[in-house]
Design a protein around this motif. Structure first.
Motif, mmCIF file in Angstrom:
data_model
loop_
_atom_site.group_PDB
_atom_site.id
_atom_site.type_symbol
_atom_site.label_atom_id
_atom_site.label_comp_id
_atom_site.label_asym_id
_atom_site.label_seq_id
_atom_site.Cartn_x
_atom_site.Cartn_y
_atom_site.Cartn_z
ATOM 1 N N ILE A 5 9.279 48.614 1.246
ATOM 2 C CA ILE A 5 8.435 47.582 1.841
ATOM 3 C C ILE A 5 7.006 47.780 1.359
ATOM 4 O O ILE A 5 6.415 48.841 1.563
ATOM 5 N N THR A 6 6.476 46.743 0.722
ATOM 6 C CA THR A 6 5.109 46.794 0.189
ATOM 7 C C THR A 6 4.269 45.744 0.885
ATOM 8 O O THR A 6 4.671 44.591 0.991
ATOM 9 N N VAL A 7 3.104 46.164 1.371
ATOM 10 C CA VAL A 7 2.156 45.214 1.941
ATOM 11 C C VAL A 7 0.939 45.145 1.019
ATOM 12 O O VAL A 7 0.556 46.139 0.407
ATOM 13 N N VAL A 8 0.382 43.938 0.926
ATOM 14 C CA VAL A 8 -0.731 43.720 0.008
ATOM 15 C C VAL A 8 -1.619 42.605 0.540
ATOM 16 O O VAL A 8 -1.138 41.681 1.193
ATOM 17 N N ARG A 9 -2.888 42.720 0.251
ATOM 18 C CA ARG A 9 -3.829 41.620 0.479
ATOM 19 C C ARG A 9 -4.943 41.755 -0.549
ATOM 20 O O ARG A 9 -5.702 42.721 -0.553
ATOM 21 N N ASN A 10 -4.989 40.785 -1.456
ATOM 22 C CA ASN A 10 -6.021 40.724 -2.493
ATOM 23 C C ASN A 10 -6.134 42.018 -3.297
ATOM 24 O O ASN A 10 -7.233 42.529 -3.521
ATOM 25 N N ASP A 11 -5.003 42.542 -3.727
ATOM 26 C CA ASP A 11 -4.968 43.730 -4.588
ATOM 27 C C ASP A 11 -3.920 43.515 -5.676
ATOM 28 O O ASP A 11 -2.902 44.203 -5.733
ATOM 29 N N LEU A 12 -4.179 42.535 -6.522
ATOM 30 C CA LEU A 12 -3.235 42.198 -7.581
ATOM 31 C C LEU A 12 -2.970 43.383 -8.498
ATOM 32 O O LEU A 12 -1.821 43.668 -8.836
ATOM 33 N N ALA A 13 -4.005 44.116 -8.883
ATOM 34 C CA ALA A 13 -3.806 45.281 -9.758
ATOM 35 C C ALA A 13 -2.914 46.318 -9.080
ATOM 36 O O ALA A 13 -2.011 46.887 -9.705
ATOM 37 N N GLY A 14 -3.149 46.581 -7.803
ATOM 38 C CA GLY A 14 -2.323 47.532 -7.072
ATOM 39 C C GLY A 14 -0.888 47.050 -6.946
ATOM 40 O O GLY A 14 0.060 47.829 -7.105
ATOM 41 N N LEU A 15 -0.696 45.758 -6.678
ATOM 42 C CA LEU A 15 0.648 45.195 -6.573
ATOM 43 C C LEU A 15 1.391 45.329 -7.901
ATOM 44 O O LEU A 15 2.574 45.685 -7.928
ATOM 45 N N LYS A 16 0.693 45.083 -9.001
ATOM 46 C CA LYS A 16 1.333 45.216 -10.314
ATOM 47 C C LYS A 16 1.751 46.658 -10.579
ATOM 48 O O LYS A 16 2.826 46.910 -11.121
ATOM 49 N N ALA A 17 0.912 47.628 -10.205
ATOM 50 C CA ALA A 17 1.250 49.048 -10.402
ATOM 51 C C ALA A 17 2.466 49.425 -9.563
ATOM 52 O O ALA A 17 3.387 50.114 -10.039
ATOM 53 N N THR A 18 2.492 48.978 -8.321
ATOM 54 C CA THR A 18 3.641 49.264 -7.457
ATOM 55 C C THR A 18 4.891 48.600 -8.015
ATOM 56 O O THR A 18 5.956 49.223 -8.088
ATOM 57 N N VAL A 35 5.136 41.896 1.635
ATOM 58 C CA VAL A 35 4.436 41.074 2.619
ATOM 59 C C VAL A 35 2.995 40.956 2.145
ATOM 60 O O VAL A 35 2.264 41.943 2.076
ATOM 61 N N ASP A 36 2.626 39.737 1.804
ATOM 62 C CA ASP A 36 1.283 39.446 1.308
ATOM 63 C C ASP A 36 0.484 38.789 2.425
ATOM 64 O O ASP A 36 0.964 37.860 3.072
ATOM 65 N N GLY A 37 -0.707 39.262 2.642
ATOM 66 C CA GLY A 37 -1.569 38.739 3.703
ATOM 67 C C GLY A 37 -2.398 37.542 3.289
ATOM 68 O O GLY A 37 -3.605 37.529 3.515
ATOM 69 N N ALA A 38 -1.750 36.548 2.660
ATOM 70 C CA ALA A 38 -2.435 35.318 2.226
ATOM 71 C C ALA A 38 -3.511 35.616 1.186
ATOM 72 O O ALA A 38 -4.650 35.159 1.279
ATOM 73 N N SER A 39 -3.137 36.381 0.176
ATOM 74 C CA SER A 39 -4.078 36.738 -0.894
ATOM 75 C C SER A 39 -4.556 35.515 -1.657
ATOM 76 O O SER A 39 -3.845 34.519 -1.778
ATOM 77 N N THR A 40 -5.758 35.638 -2.211
ATOM 78 C CA THR A 40 -6.341 34.562 -3.012
ATOM 79 C C THR A 40 -6.637 35.031 -4.432
ATOM 80 O O THR A 40 -7.340 34.345 -5.172
ATOM 81 N N ASP A 41 -6.094 36.197 -4.815
ATOM 82 C CA ASP A 41 -6.429 36.770 -6.126
ATOM 83 C C ASP A 41 -5.282 36.719 -7.136
ATOM 84 O O ASP A 41 -5.327 37.394 -8.154
ATOM 85 N N LEU A 84 5.795 51.501 1.028
ATOM 86 C CA LEU A 84 5.076 51.839 -0.200
ATOM 87 C C LEU A 84 4.043 50.741 -0.445
ATOM 88 O O LEU A 84 4.374 49.672 -0.954
ATOM 89 N N ASN A 85 2.818 50.990 -0.056
ATOM 90 C CA ASN A 85 1.780 49.965 -0.115
ATOM 91 C C ASN A 85 1.398 49.605 -1.548
ATOM 92 O O ASN A 85 1.641 50.373 -2.482
ATOM 93 N N ALA A 86 0.759 48.444 -1.705
ATOM 94 C CA ALA A 86 0.264 48.041 -3.015
ATOM 95 C C ALA A 86 -0.681 49.122 -3.531
ATOM 96 O O ALA A 86 -1.557 49.600 -2.815
ATOM 97 N N GLY A 87 -0.468 49.517 -4.759
ATOM 98 C CA GLY A 87 -1.251 50.584 -5.375
ATOM 99 C C GLY A 87 -0.536 51.916 -5.349
ATOM 100 O O GLY A 87 -0.864 52.816 -6.117
#
Length: 180
Positions: A5-18, A35-41, A84-87
């Motif tokens: 389970i990965t959570v992310v908000r506005n961390d595209l680079a971290g999401l890509k690494a994960t 689970v994305d917190g309504a990212s805008t990036d 496992l969070n984004a990044g």
């Protein structure tokens, strides 16, 4: 067997690494839930491009990291959950395969604690080994949540108490330690 389970908000680079560390796993019995917190990036657009494994995901506003982790728990289907969070990254392509073998060797325990490396921008890495699970967590958390595999059936619903905005992971383990 395992839901990552990965959570992310506005961390595209971290999401890509994960993502890179999750999709290279040489183990088939897992799913990836994001689970994305309504990212805008660009996180949502990136999630729409992933094909193997295709993550189960949603994007909507949340009340913070632990609310997002609770949502990920509800979306997941695995017997064991890893947050496992984004990044954050799984260290090798065999990590989930190794963990699954350990889970079976240990008789499918309620919780499996693992070691983790803290990685710094300088390249320095510090190993954080798992510690024994002591009732009351007298010496702190046995492992960071990114290296803790929870059996779904032992988790409360929801697992993370939002009244602890910065320590709900500690509160969860304290609750579980009082039960064992």
């Amino acid at each position: 067997l395992i839901s990552v389970i990965t959570v992310v908000r506005n961390d595209l680079a971290g999401l890509k690494a994960t993502c890179e560390s999750v999709v290279k796993q040489r183990f088939d019995d897992y799913e990836w839930v994001v689970v994305d917190g309504a990212s805008t990036d660009g996180c949502v657009e990136f999630l729409q491009t992933i094909r193997s494994p295709t993550p189960r995901w949603e994007s909507e506003p949340d009340k913070g990291i632990y609310d997002a982790m609770n949502k990920g728990t509800r979306l997941s289907a695995g017997d064991y959950l890893l947050y496992l969070n984004a990044g954050d990254e799984l260290p090798t392509e065999h990590t989930l395969e190794f963990v699954a073998a350990r889970l079976r060797e240990e008789g499918l325990p309620d919780i499996l604690f693992g070691a983790a490396h803290y990685c710094f921008p300088s390249g320095r890495r510090i190993l954080r080994p798992a510690r024994p699970f002591v009732p009351g967590l007298r010496y702190g958390m046995p492992a960071i949540h990114q290296a803790t595999y929870f059996k779904r059936t032992v988790l409360p619903d929801p697992p993370y108490d939002l009244s602890y905005p910065v320590s709900a992971d500690f509160a969860l383990l304290a609750t579980l330690s009082s039960m064992h």
